[in-house]
Structures are given as C-alpha cells and as structure tokens.
Design an enzyme around this catalytic site. Structure first.
Site, PDB file in Angstrom:
ATOM      1  N   ASP A 223      83.485 -13.299  10.402  1.00  0.00           N
ATOM      2  CA  ASP A 223      82.246 -14.060  10.512  1.00  0.00           C
ATOM      3  C   ASP A 223      81.984 -14.849   9.234  1.00  0.00           C
ATOM      4  O   ASP A 223      82.653 -14.676   8.210  1.00  0.00           O
ATOM      5  CB  ASP A 223      81.071 -13.162  10.890  1.00  0.00           C
ATOM      6  N   LYS A 224      81.028 -15.722   9.289  1.00  0.00           N
ATOM      7  CA  LYS A 224      80.770 -16.655   8.198  1.00  0.00           C
ATOM      8  C   LYS A 224      80.538 -15.948   6.867  1.00  0.00           C
ATOM      9  O   LYS A 224      81.002 -16.404   5.810  1.00  0.00           O
ATOM     10  CB  LYS A 224      79.553 -17.533   8.545  1.00  0.00           C
TER      11      LYS A 224
END
Length: 303
Positions: A133-134
């Site tokens: 994820d980011k």
C-alpha cells in the site's frame, strides 16, 4: 395379459448451464486483447484498452474496436500502430519501493506510482506481483511473466513474506502474544493471522519494532491486525519474499533477479529456467533518492 409400463429411468438429467442471451463461452486459450498486450509485455491492461478505443490495434490485419475481443497471443498477429507486438523475454525485477508511491500502472487520482522508479529503464512493460500500500515500503517484485506471478500469488503456495513493523505502544511483549494468537476484526468479522512474530527491539520512547511473517496476502493485513490490539503502526517495511531478501538495495532502486533467484521463488517455472544466468545481478537503477548504504532491515531509529 396385463400391460406393464416400462420402469422409468430415474437418473437425473443435468441440463447445460444457462448462458446469458447474446453471449458465448470464450474459447479455451484465448484472452481479451488488452490482456494479451499485457501478457506480451507491451503495456498494462488499461493502456491496452485505451489503444483499442483509439483504433490503434489490429489482429490478423483487422482493426479491433471491441475491448472484449478474444485473441490467442501465441497464434494471432497483433499490431499496434502498424508494428508487430512480439513476445519478449521474461524479466524479473525487484524494487525497493519508497513510501508514498501507489502500486499500480495507472492511478485514477493522479498520484505518483512505483513506475516513477523505473523511468528511463530499458525494460518491457512489467506488472507488480502483489501490492504494497501507499504508506508501506520495501521489497516489491515486478515481471512480465504472468505464470510466474500467478504461482507466487497463489494462496496454496504459502510463500513467506517478512516485514519489519514499527509501532507506537507500551507492553510490547504482551502485544506480540496477542498478535501471535490471531485476531478477529470487529468491523468485518474476518479472522486475521500471522505465521510468526518476534520483538526486534524497543525504542527510547514508547514503541519498538516487530518482525512479522505472513504466508497469505490480505488488504492492509498488518495495519488491521495491530489496530485490533490498539497499537498504532508507524512504518511497514517488507524485507523478504521467500528466500529473496531486500538486502542493501537502496530506496527507490531496482535490479534484475538472477535465474536462480527467479526459480527459487516460483519453484522453477519454465519461463524462469529460460532466464540467462548472466542477468546483471548487481545492476541497479536509482530514482528518487541516493543510495543510503543501509538496509531497511535495521533503520537507525530502531536500533
């Protein structure tokens, strides 16, 4: 003489599965034209769909306007802008993903993606193998070998993924035991487990680092687990996938896997065996940041 009816055949006759009107089952071995362009290492699926919409794709000389058109990549002649799309050699890339990049080829929100790190690289189109994820960082694999990727992502493969997780909280040994026992997420009712967890070190302030091993991949799994035990996650760094360790690869840098590394990750897939042994093991391309000379395995703040 009395008439006797023949006994009825009581075997149940299975009717063929219903099919939606106007649709036909896709022939075996075929894929959508956009998927074919992705499998051939030309572009992403979404980019392939745009090329079809723009009237730039022909199959066996015929212009294709339908995104769902089915083709056989190994047999059909596919052209983009008049040039043949040929199958390229498989490549296997490991990247040290920086925090703040999204793991996708095209982000609808316009955020920077992991492909920023590959700008200027002489590579065919490669797709991420799974996601980070980011807010997470560390080891990310990319390839144009869809079979190799599928084998790694198959839940039955149980490939270990090792993470270092920095948290803010107290009584970390107790937290370790609660996470090891598994949690049930209140919001979803889903059970979330880790394969192993150990406390690496505690910081001078309240908090510390855990090493966590997962053998399954669920969306934001680690953050959700620690949230259930009331602990704030500050950093998530993936340091290994199976036998492949991130090592000293600088943040934002990438390199090609060796043939042995590719085989060991996916059990010796046919494509990986074709990979040349001289795949420039030490080639790295730095982007976004200069080499730090230090592995994310042991961030300075966690020592």
């Amino acid at each position: 003489m009395p008439h006797h009816d023949k006994p009825r055949d009581r075997r149940r006759i299975e009717s063929p599965p219903e099919q939606k009107p106007g649709t036909a089952a896709a022939p075996r071995g075929t894929v959508s034209i956009a998927r074919a362009l992705s499998k051939l290492g030309f572009c992403s699926r979404s980019q392939g769909e745009r090329l079809v919409d723009e009237g730039k794709v022909r199959v066996n000389g015929t212009l294709v306007r339908d995104r769902s058109a089915r083709v056989t990549p190994e047999r059909d002649l596919i052209e983009v802008d008049g040039s043949n799309v040929v199958n390229v050699e498989p490549v296997y890339v490991m990247l040290n993903k920086p925090r703040g990049l999204v793991t996708t080829a095209n982000d609808p929100q316009g955020r920077e993606t992991v492909y920023e790190c590959l700008k200027g690289a002489s590579l065919p189109f490669v797709s991420p193998v799974g996601r980070l994820d980011k807010a997470s960082e560390g080891l990310l694999l990319l390839t144009n070998d869809s079979r190799w990727s599928s084998r790694l992502l198959d839940p039955a493969s149980h490939v270990d993924k090792v993470y270092h997780v920095q948290v803010r909280g107290t009584d970390l040994p107790s937290i370790s035991g609660r996470v090891a026992a598994g949690v049930v997420e209140k919001a979803s009712g889903e059970r979330l487990d880790v394969k192993a967890i150990s406390l690496l070190r505690t910081g001078s302030r309240s908090g510390g680092w855990f090493e966590v091993v997962l053998d399954e991949g669920k969306n934001r799994q680690l953050r959700r687990i620690f949230a259930e035990v009331g602990v704030e996650v500050l950093r998530v760094v993936r340091i290994a996938i199976g036998p492949l360790a991130l090592g000293e690869l600088a943040k934002g840098a990438w390199r090609l896997l060796t043939a042995d590394e590719a085989k060991s990750l996916a059990g010796g897939s046919t494509q990986a065996r074709k990979l040349r042994s001289e795949t420039r093991r030490d080639e790295t391309v730095n982007s976004r940041s200069a080499p730090s000379g230090r592995s994310p395995r042991a961030p300075r703040s966690a020592r």
